[in-house]
Design a protein around this motif. Structure first.
Motif, PDB file in Angstrom:
ATOM      1  N   GLU A 227       0.860  -1.175   0.000  1.00  0.00           N
ATOM      2  CA  GLU A 227       0.000   0.000   0.000  1.00  0.00           C
ATOM      3  C   GLU A 227       0.899   1.228   0.000  1.00  0.00           C
ATOM      4  OE1 GLU A 227      -3.508   1.621  -0.484  1.00  0.00           O
ATOM      5  OE2 GLU A 227      -3.605  -0.404   0.356  1.00  0.00           O
ATOM      6  N   LEU A 228       0.697   2.125  -0.971  1.00  0.00           N
ATOM      7  CA  LEU A 228       1.527   3.331  -1.056  1.00  0.00           C
ATOM      8  C   LEU A 228       1.368   4.138   0.228  1.00  0.00           C
ATOM      9  CD1 LEU A 228       3.425   5.035  -2.753  1.00  0.00           C
ATOM     10  CD2 LEU A 228       1.430   6.175  -3.736  1.00  0.00           C
ATOM     11  N   CYS A 229       2.431   4.223   1.019  1.00  0.00           N
ATOM     12  CA  CYS A 229       2.317   4.792   2.364  1.00  0.00           C
ATOM     13  C   CYS A 229       3.227   5.986   2.592  1.00  0.00           C
ATOM     14  CB  CYS A 229       2.611   3.707   3.406  1.00  0.00           C
ATOM     15  SG  CYS A 229       4.253   2.950   3.248  1.00  0.00           S
ATOM     16  N   HIS A 233       7.954   4.458   0.993  1.00  0.00           N
ATOM     17  CA  HIS A 233       7.198   3.220   0.805  1.00  0.00           C
ATOM     18  C   HIS A 233       8.063   2.089   0.265  1.00  0.00           C
ATOM     19  CE1 HIS A 233       4.217   0.413  -0.732  1.00  0.00           C
ATOM     20  NE2 HIS A 233       4.642   0.619  -1.960  1.00  0.00           N
ATOM     21  N   HIS A 234       8.932   2.404  -0.687  1.00  0.00           N
ATOM     22  CA  HIS A 234       9.740   1.362  -1.321  1.00  0.00           C
ATOM     23  C   HIS A 234      10.742   0.732  -0.358  1.00  0.00           C
ATOM     24  CE1 HIS A 234      12.242   4.969  -1.450  1.00  0.00           C
ATOM     25  NE2 HIS A 234      13.286   4.189  -1.624  1.00  0.00           N
TER      26      HIS A 234
END
Length: 286
Positions: A227-229, A233-234
């Protein structure tokens, strides 16, 4: 005519890519074969629809193209055709939904003998918690989070004192033992995902989510946030090591409990208070 050929080649190329592609599902390392089955049913229903519809379009372009002596008949209302399309569309959707609903029911129906592990996500790292000898996780809330209590465990809950805390991105699980993953987020939406387990679930702030699984193959697997957070994120990755029960038990016994960490924090705080107490330096000098 050229458009019809391009569409037909697109269909053939898509089929060839599917048959000969080196990118496919990772080897499964959990009990969730039903999720793979649901995925395959969806894939093949969509594939049949894709091939049939696109080849029909290519055939229609060729069959009804405008040429001397021939012109297409415009038929804006065809009740019979619309009923057929509605029926077969409904059949396709039902065929895709049914296996998924069966798999989902199994996914959230936790066996009574499942162990419990809590995964906590925050930007951009993971942490994990196991229940102690009582087999019960202590209650937790963000209102209890302090520098010494990063999990937010209620210090007045007796069930939390023996909870085992893993303040790193490495999780270990025993092979062939069902486990319930309890998921919490400290800040924003995250998603716990291990591709080989075919298991994923969102971590929603203010809500406790869960699923269960049984790891079936020993090895080391990567935990991803799906989920892009945020900007990091990566980098929100972790590791889950599936080991035999003896190695897992040995590792777990070496991890600190909440009670131990609180005792150390209290001891450190008392020592610091004595060191900075008024007159301490003077007494030390005498």
């Amino acid at each position: 005519m050229a458009v019809a050929i391009v569409i037909a080649l697109l269909v053939l190329g898509s089929i060839a890519f599917h048959l000969f592609s080196p990118w496919w599902l990772t080897p499964r390392a959990s009990n969730w074969g039903s999720i793979d089955d649901a995925l395959m049913v969806t894939l093949y229903i969509c594939a049949v629809a894709f091939v049939v519809l696109n080849l029909f379009i290519a055939w229609s372009i060729m069959r009804y193209r405008n040429r001397p002596g021939h012109s297409a008949h415009f038929d804006p209302e065809n009740t019979k055709l619309e009923k057929r399309l509605t029926f077969w569309t409904a059949v396709g959707i039902a065929g895709m939904l049914a296996p998924g609903l069966v798999a989902w029911h199994e996914y959230v129906t936790v066996p009574k003998d499942a162990a419990i592990v809590e995964a906590t996500g925050q930007q951009w790292q993971w942490a994990f918690r196991f229940p102690g000898a009582d087999g019960v996780l202590g209650s937790a809330n963000i209102s209890h989070i302090t520098p010494e209590n990063s999990f937010g465990i209620n210090p007045r809950d007796p069930y939390g004192r023996d909870d085992v805390l893993i303040e790193s991105n490495e999780l270990r699980l025993p092979v062939d033992k069902p486990v319930k993953m309890v998921l919490r987020s400290k800040d924003v939406l995250h998603d716990f995902y291990v591709p080989q387990f075919r298991a994923k679930m969102d971590l929603v702030p203010g809500i406790v989510t869960y699923f269960w699984m049984t790891p079936t193959r020993t090895g080391t697997y990567e935990i991803l946030c799906a989920e892009l957070c945020g900007t990091g994120h990566h980098m929100m990755r972790g590791t889950v090591i599936v080991a035999n029960e003896r190695d897992f038990g040995s590792w777990l016994s070496e991890q600190p409990t909440f009670g131990q960490l609180m005792a150390e924090a209290e001891t450190g705080g008392a020592q610091l208070a004595r060191a900075v107490a008024p007159g301490a330096n003077a007494r030390g000098a005498r």
